[in-house]
Design a protein around this motif. Sequence first.
Motif, PDB file in Angstrom:
ATOM      1  N   HIS A 199     -19.451  10.137 -30.242  1.00 46.78           N
ATOM      2  CA  HIS A 199     -20.150  10.076 -28.960  1.00 46.78           C
ATOM      3  C   HIS A 199     -20.346   8.653 -28.445  1.00 46.78           C
ATOM      4  N   PHE A 200     -19.656   7.689 -29.010  1.00 44.73           N
ATOM      5  CA  PHE A 200     -19.900   6.296 -28.628  1.00 44.73           C
ATOM      6  C   PHE A 200     -19.628   6.077 -27.136  1.00 44.73           C
ATOM      7  N   ASP A 201     -18.565   6.680 -26.634  1.00 39.46           N
ATOM      8  CA  ASP A 201     -18.271   6.539 -25.206  1.00 39.46           C
ATOM      9  C   ASP A 201     -19.365   7.178 -24.354  1.00 39.46           C
ATOM     10  N   LEU A 202     -19.991   8.234 -24.886  1.00 43.69           N
ATOM     11  CA  LEU A 202     -21.099   8.891 -24.188  1.00 43.69           C
ATOM     12  C   LEU A 202     -22.281   7.929 -24.054  1.00 43.69           C
ATOM     13  N   MET A 203     -22.548   7.189 -25.122  1.00 43.04           N
ATOM     14  CA  MET A 203     -23.626   6.196 -25.084  1.00 43.04           C
ATOM     15  C   MET A 203     -23.316   5.091 -24.085  1.00 43.04           C
ATOM     16  N   ALA A 204     -22.068   4.626 -24.105  1.00 45.98           N
ATOM     17  CA  ALA A 204     -21.673   3.547 -23.203  1.00 45.98           C
ATOM     18  C   ALA A 204     -21.790   3.984 -21.742  1.00 45.98           C
ATOM     19  N   LYS A 205     -21.432   5.238 -21.473  1.00 49.92           N
ATOM     20  CA  LYS A 205     -21.523   5.775 -20.112  1.00 49.92           C
ATOM     21  C   LYS A 205     -22.979   5.828 -19.655  1.00 49.92           C
ATOM     22  N   SER A 206     -23.860   6.268 -20.533  1.00 53.16           N
ATOM     23  CA  SER A 206     -25.276   6.346 -20.207  1.00 53.16           C
ATOM     24  C   SER A 206     -25.860   4.954 -19.976  1.00 53.16           C
ATOM     25  N   GLN A 207     -25.486   4.008 -20.833  1.00 51.99           N
ATOM     26  CA  GLN A 207     -25.961   2.642 -20.684  1.00 51.99           C
ATOM     27  C   GLN A 207     -25.543   2.068 -19.335  1.00 51.99           C
ATOM     28  N   LYS A 208     -24.289   2.326 -18.968  1.00 53.34           N
ATOM     29  CA  LYS A 208     -23.771   1.807 -17.702  1.00 53.34           C
ATOM     30  C   LYS A 208     -24.508   2.412 -16.513  1.00 53.34           C
ATOM     31  N   ALA A 209     -24.756   3.727 -16.575  1.00 58.03           N
ATOM     32  CA  ALA A 209     -25.450   4.401 -15.472  1.00 58.03           C
ATOM     33  C   ALA A 209     -26.878   3.883 -15.329  1.00 58.03           C
ATOM     34  N   ALA A 210     -27.546   3.669 -16.454  1.00 57.71           N
ATOM     35  CA  ALA A 210     -28.918   3.143 -16.410  1.00 57.71           C
ATOM     36  C   ALA A 210     -28.932   1.741 -15.814  1.00 57.71           C
ATOM     37  N   ASP A 238     -30.957  12.431 -14.044  1.00 61.51           N
ATOM     38  CA  ASP A 238     -30.197  11.481 -13.238  1.00 61.51           C
ATOM     39  C   ASP A 238     -31.160  10.588 -12.448  1.00 61.51           C
ATOM     40  N   PRO A 239     -31.174   9.293 -12.731  1.00 57.76           N
ATOM     41  CA  PRO A 239     -30.349   8.588 -13.716  1.00 57.76           C
ATOM     42  C   PRO A 239     -30.894   8.771 -15.120  1.00 57.76           C
ATOM     43  N   PRO A 240     -30.047   8.508 -16.129  1.00 58.31           N
ATOM     44  CA  PRO A 240     -30.558   8.589 -17.495  1.00 58.31           C
ATOM     45  C   PRO A 240     -31.521   7.441 -17.758  1.00 58.31           C
ATOM     46  N   LEU A 241     -32.498   7.696 -18.606  1.00 57.51           N
ATOM     47  CA  LEU A 241     -33.402   6.627 -18.998  1.00 57.51           C
ATOM     48  C   LEU A 241     -32.628   5.595 -19.809  1.00 57.51           C
ATOM     49  N   GLY A 242     -32.936   4.368 -19.585  1.00 61.70           N
ATOM     50  CA  GLY A 242     -32.299   3.302 -20.340  1.00 61.70           C
ATOM     51  C   GLY A 242     -33.066   2.026 -20.133  1.00 61.70           C
ATOM     52  N   GLY A 243     -32.461   0.955 -20.577  1.00 61.12           N
ATOM     53  CA  GLY A 243     -33.071  -0.342 -20.353  1.00 61.12           C
ATOM     54  C   GLY A 243     -33.254  -1.128 -21.622  1.00 61.12           C
ATOM     55  N   SER A 244     -34.052  -2.170 -21.519  1.00 58.00           N
ATOM     56  CA  SER A 244     -34.265  -3.067 -22.650  1.00 58.00           C
ATOM     57  C   SER A 244     -35.147  -2.397 -23.686  1.00 58.00           C
ATOM     58  N   SER A 245     -34.929  -2.774 -24.941  1.00 56.18           N
ATOM     59  CA  SER A 245     -35.664  -2.138 -26.029  1.00 56.18           C
ATOM     60  C   SER A 245     -36.494  -3.133 -26.834  1.00 56.18           C
ATOM     61  N   GLU A 279     -26.718   0.405 -13.760  1.00 50.84           N
ATOM     62  CA  GLU A 279     -26.377   0.445 -12.333  1.00 50.84           C
ATOM     63  C   GLU A 279     -27.580   0.812 -11.473  1.00 50.84           C
ATOM     64  N   HIS A 280     -28.466   1.637 -12.017  1.00 48.29           N
ATOM     65  CA  HIS A 280     -29.673   2.030 -11.284  1.00 48.29           C
ATOM     66  C   HIS A 280     -30.851   1.109 -11.586  1.00 48.29           C
ATOM     67  N   LYS A 281     -30.580   0.038 -12.359  1.00 50.60           N
ATOM     68  CA  LYS A 281     -31.617  -0.939 -12.721  1.00 50.60           C
ATOM     69  C   LYS A 281     -32.830  -0.262 -13.355  1.00 50.60           C
ATOM     70  N   ILE A 282     -32.524   0.668 -14.271  1.00 49.92           N
ATOM     71  CA  ILE A 282     -33.586   1.411 -14.933  1.00 49.92           C
ATOM     72  C   ILE A 282     -34.168   0.597 -16.081  1.00 49.92           C
ATOM     73  N   ASP A 283     -35.478   0.501 -16.110  1.00 49.94           N
ATOM     74  CA  ASP A 283     -36.173  -0.129 -17.216  1.00 49.94           C
ATOM     75  C   ASP A 283     -37.612   0.356 -17.169  1.00 49.94           C
ATOM     76  N   ARG A 284     -38.217   0.471 -18.336  1.00 51.71           N
ATOM     77  CA  ARG A 284     -39.595   0.960 -18.354  1.00 51.71           C
ATOM     78  C   ARG A 284     -40.601  -0.125 -17.983  1.00 51.71           C
ATOM     79  N   ILE A 285     -40.136  -1.359 -17.802  1.00 51.75           N
ATOM     80  CA  ILE A 285     -41.026  -2.456 -17.419  1.00 51.75           C
ATOM     81  C   ILE A 285     -40.971  -2.622 -15.906  1.00 51.75           C
ATOM     82  N   PRO A 286     -41.986  -2.229 -15.162  1.00 53.62           N
ATOM     83  CA  PRO A 286     -41.939  -2.318 -13.706  1.00 53.62           C
ATOM     84  C   PRO A 286     -41.944  -3.764 -13.214  1.00 53.62           C
TER      85      PRO A 286
END
Length: 421
Positions: free
Chosen positions: A358-369, A294-301, A371-378
């Motif tokens: 699991h598509f809704d699971l992916m969408a939920k994770s994407q949304k959480a990432a 928490d939060p899940p990793l996400g962001g631009s790819s 919301e927390h402005k998660i991205d591997r690019i600082p």
Amino acid sequence: MKIIRKYAVATTVAAMLACTALPVTAKAEVLKFVSWQKDEKGIGDWWGTVVKEWEAKHPGNTIEWTKVERSAYADTMTTLFAGGTPPDIVHLASFEFQTFANNGWLEDLGPWVEKSGLNLDGWSGQDICNFQDTTVCIMMLYYGTIFGYNEEMLKQAGVAVPTNYEEFLAAARATTKDLNGDGIVDQFGTGHETKGGGGQYIAEMASYLFDAGARFTNAEGKVTIDTPEMVEGLTRWKTVVKESLTPRDLSAGEVRKLFADGKIALKVDGPWIYSIMQQGAAKDKLKLASVPFDPPLGGSSNILAMPSEISDEKKQLVWDFIAIATSDKFQTSFATLAASTPPSPRADLTEAKAQIPHFDLMAKSQKAAAEHKIDRIPTGLEIQFNEFSKMIQEEAQRMIIEDLDPAAVAKTMHEKAEALQ
């Protein structure tokens, strides 16, 4: 030797592409397309359909599609651009295009977007492609990670599906085993690529860092590495690698195959892992759940762009390729073929939700990432990210090999990061 190998790969690909740079007639144009995703199940299949569609719409013209491994990708692309032989269709990770744009190598896509009427409102991650007030690329994926686990392995180890880091660590330890008694671990609790480049290495570490509350920089771009949260995150990463809870020195594809074949118990990865799971020997034992971080990793790819120095005729052909990839039809098929959340808000997800439980699971994770402005690019290190990521990888590897104190490593990383700005 590593540098020499990367140079050899880069120069080999440059030579290959140069061979196609002979004068051609308007009836026989060849576009060069380099990608690390060519052979990847799901996403590679989707790219193949885009190539096929483009060739069908441009009879007599072809796309020469070349694969370069992710570990050598940035160096190879830099060699191609610097040598004046860039691929016509530019495919880059979202953490590396900034350097290319800063060198003036990427076309301003703003006029192309406006002329074609491409609506990018609500396009996930597209703001990242706005470099120095110029649209230099189109975002092709903004994702949230998903969590796969081997149900049989967890049951045999007597552990439940983890819901947080502490439970994840306990489950990884319980499922890491030497099955044949030869003193070598042959079943792993989790799996990470440690062979790739710096950007991928950071992505592998990131779940442990972010879950601990660590960030490389703050919203204003100030370096924030020398913190108790980062020390905790680095300690977690060191534990996982040092205790051999993950295999080492394998590519991302090799690690994913081990998971799909039942050699790894837990795997946090991008949405593309589902297609790979379906091809593995252990597919009936593999399940998906919410990410235990928490939060899940996400962001631009990854992004699509075009070189600024190719002819106007080729630019139009490249834009036609981008237009196909971003069309409602292909954004819809992206969801099903790549088993991922497409960036377009206009994609029809009906079939994807029906086919992918699991598509809704992916969408939920994407949304959480998001919301927390998660991205591997600082923030504040976009242009320097290639150097920054290599530094982080080198210091993290040194921490593991030399058994260094994570607190000292965090301090060193902080100082070197500030020096890059």
